[in-house]
Design a protein around this motif. Structure first.
Motif, PDB file in Angstrom:
ATOM      1  N   LEU A 471       0.825  -1.201   0.000  1.00  0.00           N
ATOM      2  CA  LEU A 471       0.000   0.000   0.000  1.00  0.00           C
ATOM      3  C   LEU A 471       0.865   1.260   0.000  1.00  0.00           C
ATOM      4  O   LEU A 471       0.660   2.179  -0.796  1.00  0.00           O
ATOM      5  CB  LEU A 471      -0.914   0.000   1.231  1.00  0.00           C
ATOM      6  CG  LEU A 471      -1.693   1.311   1.496  1.00  0.00           C
ATOM      7  CD1 LEU A 471      -2.692   1.568   0.379  1.00  0.00           C
ATOM      8  CD2 LEU A 471      -2.369   1.248   2.864  1.00  0.00           C
ATOM      9  N   ARG A 474       2.723   1.794  -3.228  1.00  0.00           N
ATOM     10  CA  ARG A 474       1.844   2.261  -4.302  1.00  0.00           C
ATOM     11  C   ARG A 474       1.526   3.741  -4.166  1.00  0.00           C
ATOM     12  O   ARG A 474       1.433   4.474  -5.148  1.00  0.00           O
ATOM     13  CB  ARG A 474       0.553   1.435  -4.288  1.00  0.00           C
ATOM     14  CG  ARG A 474      -0.380   1.711  -5.465  1.00  0.00           C
ATOM     15  CD  ARG A 474      -1.550   0.739  -5.515  1.00  0.00           C
ATOM     16  NE  ARG A 474      -2.440   0.857  -4.373  1.00  0.00           N
ATOM     17  CZ  ARG A 474      -2.537  -0.024  -3.383  1.00  0.00           C
ATOM     18  NH1 ARG A 474      -1.779  -1.121  -3.390  1.00  0.00           N
ATOM     19  NH2 ARG A 474      -3.370   0.156  -2.372  1.00  0.00           N
ATOM     20  N   ARG A 475       1.398   4.223  -2.942  1.00  0.00           N
ATOM     21  CA  ARG A 475       0.970   5.594  -2.713  1.00  0.00           C
ATOM     22  C   ARG A 475       2.121   6.548  -2.338  1.00  0.00           C
ATOM     23  O   ARG A 475       1.884   7.688  -1.957  1.00  0.00           O
ATOM     24  CB  ARG A 475      -0.097   5.625  -1.600  1.00  0.00           C
ATOM     25  CG  ARG A 475      -1.347   4.784  -1.907  1.00  0.00           C
ATOM     26  CD  ARG A 475      -2.419   5.005  -0.861  1.00  0.00           C
ATOM     27  NE  ARG A 475      -2.806   6.424  -0.804  1.00  0.00           N
ATOM     28  CZ  ARG A 475      -3.588   6.939   0.157  1.00  0.00           C
ATOM     29  NH1 ARG A 475      -4.027   6.153   1.134  1.00  0.00           N
ATOM     30  NH2 ARG A 475      -3.899   8.224   0.136  1.00  0.00           N
ATOM     31  N   TRP A 476       3.334   6.061  -2.457  1.00  0.00           N
ATOM     32  CA  TRP A 476       4.489   6.814  -1.945  1.00  0.00           C
ATOM     33  C   TRP A 476       4.555   8.234  -2.494  1.00  0.00           C
ATOM     34  O   TRP A 476       4.769   9.190  -1.761  1.00  0.00           O
ATOM     35  CB  TRP A 476       5.775   6.069  -2.278  1.00  0.00           C
ATOM     36  CG  TRP A 476       6.993   6.691  -1.656  1.00  0.00           C
ATOM     37  CD1 TRP A 476       7.971   7.382  -2.281  1.00  0.00           C
ATOM     38  CD2 TRP A 476       7.353   6.676  -0.272  1.00  0.00           C
ATOM     39  NE1 TRP A 476       8.927   7.802  -1.393  1.00  0.00           N
ATOM     40  CE2 TRP A 476       8.572   7.377  -0.134  1.00  0.00           C
ATOM     41  CE3 TRP A 476       6.759   6.134   0.870  1.00  0.00           C
ATOM     42  CZ2 TRP A 476       9.195   7.557   1.095  1.00  0.00           C
ATOM     43  CZ3 TRP A 476       7.389   6.320   2.095  1.00  0.00           C
ATOM     44  CH2 TRP A 476       8.579   7.026   2.200  1.00  0.00           C
ATOM     45  N   GLU A 478       2.243  10.114  -3.502  1.00  0.00           N
ATOM     46  CA  GLU A 478       1.130  10.962  -3.063  1.00  0.00           C
ATOM     47  C   GLU A 478       1.464  11.678  -1.741  1.00  0.00           C
ATOM     48  O   GLU A 478       1.005  12.792  -1.499  1.00  0.00           O
ATOM     49  CB  GLU A 478      -0.143  10.135  -2.834  1.00  0.00           C
ATOM     50  CG  GLU A 478      -0.669   9.451  -4.094  1.00  0.00           C
ATOM     51  CD  GLU A 478      -1.894   8.597  -3.783  1.00  0.00           C
ATOM     52  OE1 GLU A 478      -2.562   8.897  -2.764  1.00  0.00           O
ATOM     53  OE2 GLU A 478      -2.149   7.628  -4.521  1.00  0.00           O
ATOM     54  N   TYR A 479       2.245  11.030  -0.913  1.00  0.00           N
ATOM     55  CA  TYR A 479       2.514  11.580   0.428  1.00  0.00           C
ATOM     56  C   TYR A 479       3.314  12.890   0.384  1.00  0.00           C
ATOM     57  O   TYR A 479       3.297  13.676   1.320  1.00  0.00           O
ATOM     58  CB  TYR A 479       3.276  10.568   1.284  1.00  0.00           C
ATOM     59  CG  TYR A 479       2.607   9.219   1.439  1.00  0.00           C
ATOM     60  CD1 TYR A 479       1.213   9.109   1.596  1.00  0.00           C
ATOM     61  CD2 TYR A 479       3.350   8.043   1.469  1.00  0.00           C
ATOM     62  CE1 TYR A 479       0.589   7.882   1.743  1.00  0.00           C
ATOM     63  CE2 TYR A 479       2.739   6.801   1.637  1.00  0.00           C
ATOM     64  CZ  TYR A 479       1.363   6.733   1.754  1.00  0.00           C
ATOM     65  OH  TYR A 479       0.751   5.522   1.910  1.00  0.00           O
TER      66      TYR A 479
END
Length: 481
Positions: A471, A474-476, A478-479
């Protein structure tokens, strides 16, 4: 293609921007050594001194002082390739069938291609100075530290032959220059050159010696490398470079030297002439004590018309020898695995001057296996001189000291997991030894302990679950928008 000589390698360094030419007049008395050390500590380039005070020869230093330079020198990206070649030879078996022997011919041809070959002459034959004219004082040998006993040859490849087998050895031993014809040979008792000397001494004979200054990179590396007993160093150099060396015979002694060398000192070591050598600052960072060593007697000098004097400097790590040591560490890992298959990786940190500390990771299969590996390594060639060995599990990166320290502090119970052995062989230059060549060793078992080894429970590592890891992966991005 391998470099045939030091000059080809120097030109390659120059083309790659790894060489700096020093045109200012520089003295070999302390000044040059301090320049080389400062540049080396700053991770700077190789240096070619073109104007050496009172000497006509140019001096090359720091030639092997980085991983990039070692890759260029040996023409390879992965140094394990060297050890893989040696282990492949060690495991080779001659087939019994005719068809099997025919299939083996290409491999045998490869071995033949790496064997040394004697030729009539080479560049090293351009000038020969006989006993009446040859002088050690013509060499721009360095004085490295203020309290050194004098100038000494730091990077001479000392060639000897085993008097029983004829197998040749190359080693790098410092040579304190006494006068125009004599130098003290610092033959540490554990080294193969010293062994050949003692074998001759027992028969009441001296030993013929050639000292090669400035050879091709593979031959220089081979002189430093602790190759298996019985393997001719010239053959090893040929294996490293995938091409056999061209050798020429010396003029006054029965030895063969690289045809492309810069300088060769011909002479012999007298078993009846011992003199106090040192003190000298050495690679541990301290001055060594004075001790008696045998004397090299010069009979002649072969050299190029305009020779380049190859030198190196010693002192507290990290200096040039650290990078040669790193190649040895990587190159001999396959050999270590051949004797100890459980070994995953191996490191000898440069700050520990290589003989001081080894870190080994293993794939553990049974209780007390770490201690078995320690004892096995202490019985393996020059590793007998290693003072400290730390053994970790294969989930620890032996090249990451943070991980190693974590393993030592989290997985080692000192009373249970530390092995101390006294009255063991140690490096002659070890400043903490209890007496010359004798000291203690420590082995630290920093592997995870099983109940059979005295652990009252087996702790479980706190690790991220795969779902959360995927998770976040996949979202790295975005942070951090």
């Amino acid at each position: 293609m391998p470099f045939e000589n030091l000059r080809e390698y120097m030109d390659a360094l120059d083309a790659a921007g790894m060489l700096k030419r020093v045109k200012t007049k520089v003295s070999v008395d302390l000044e040059m050594a301090e320049i080389l050390r400062r540049v080396m500590y700053a991770r700077g380039p190789a240096l070619l001194f073109e104007d050496v005070d009172n000497y006509s020869m140019r001096v090359l230093g720091n030639a092997f002082g980085s991983i990039e330079r070692m890759k260029l020198a040996l023409q390879m990206e992965e140094f394990e390739e060297i050890g893989e070649k040696i282990t492949s030879l060690a495991r080779m078996e001659m087939p019994s069938s005719l068809l099997g022997k025919i299939r083996m011919l290409p491999k045998l041809s490869d071995i033949a291609d790496t064997a040394p070959k004697i030729v009539g002459k080479g560049p090293v034959n351009e000038v020969y100075e006989g006993e009446d004219y040859a002088s050690l004082l013509s060499l721009p040998a360095l004085k490295c530290w203020p309290k050194d006993a004098g100038r000494f040859i730091t990077f001479g490849l000392v060639l000897t032959k085993n008097p029983e087998t004829g197998i040749r050895n190359l080693g790098v031993y410092r040579m304190q220059i006494l006068d125009d014809k004599h130098a003290i040979m610092h033959w540490q008792i554990h080294k193969r050159g010293a062994q050949h000397y003692l074998m001759n001494k027992e028969k009441g004979k001296g030993i013929e010696v050639a000292v090669i200054i400035g050879a091709d990179p593979a031959t220089v590396f081979s002189a430093v490398a602790p190759v298996p007993e019985g393997l001719d160093k010239y053959l090893f150099a040929g294996i490293v470079r995938s091409k056999g060396l061209r050798l020429v015979k010396c003029n006054s002694i029965d030895l063969e030297v690289p045809a492309e060398a810069e300088i060769v000192l011909e002479g012999y070591v007298d078993p009846n002439d011992l003199r106090l050598e040192g003190p000298f600052g050495d690679h541990v960072g301290y001055y060594s004590e004075q001790e008696p060593y045998p004397v090299f007697n010069l009979k002649g000098i072969m050299r190029r018309d305009d020779p380049i004097y190859l030198t190196t400097v010693v002192g507290k790590p990290v200096l040039e020898d650290a990078y040669i040591g790193y190649v040895i560490e990587r190159a001999f890992l396959p050999l270590i695995r051949m004797f100890h298959p459980e070994v995953v990786d191996f490191a000898m940190p440069a700050a520990g001057w290589f003989q001081g500390l080894a870190i080994v990771s293993i794939r553990k299969r049974y209780p007390a296996q770490a201690k078995k590996v320690m004892l096995g390594l202490w019985g393996l060639g020059q590793l007998a001189l290693t003072k400290m060995i730390i053994v970790v599990d294969d989930d620890v990166d032996v090249h990451n000291m943070d991980e190693v320290i974590w393993a030592v502090t989290a997985r080692c119970n000192p009373a249970r997991d530390i092995l101390v052995l006294d009255n063991m062989p140690t490096d002659t230059l070890d400043p903490a030894a209890s007496s010359p060549n004798i000291g203690s060793k420590i082995g630290i078992d920093a592997t995870s302990k099983w109940k059979e080894e005295g652990a009252y429970y087996t702790p479980e590592l706190a690790e991220v679950d795969e779902q959360t890891k995927a998770l976040v992966d996949r979202r790295w991005s975005e942070y951090f928008r």
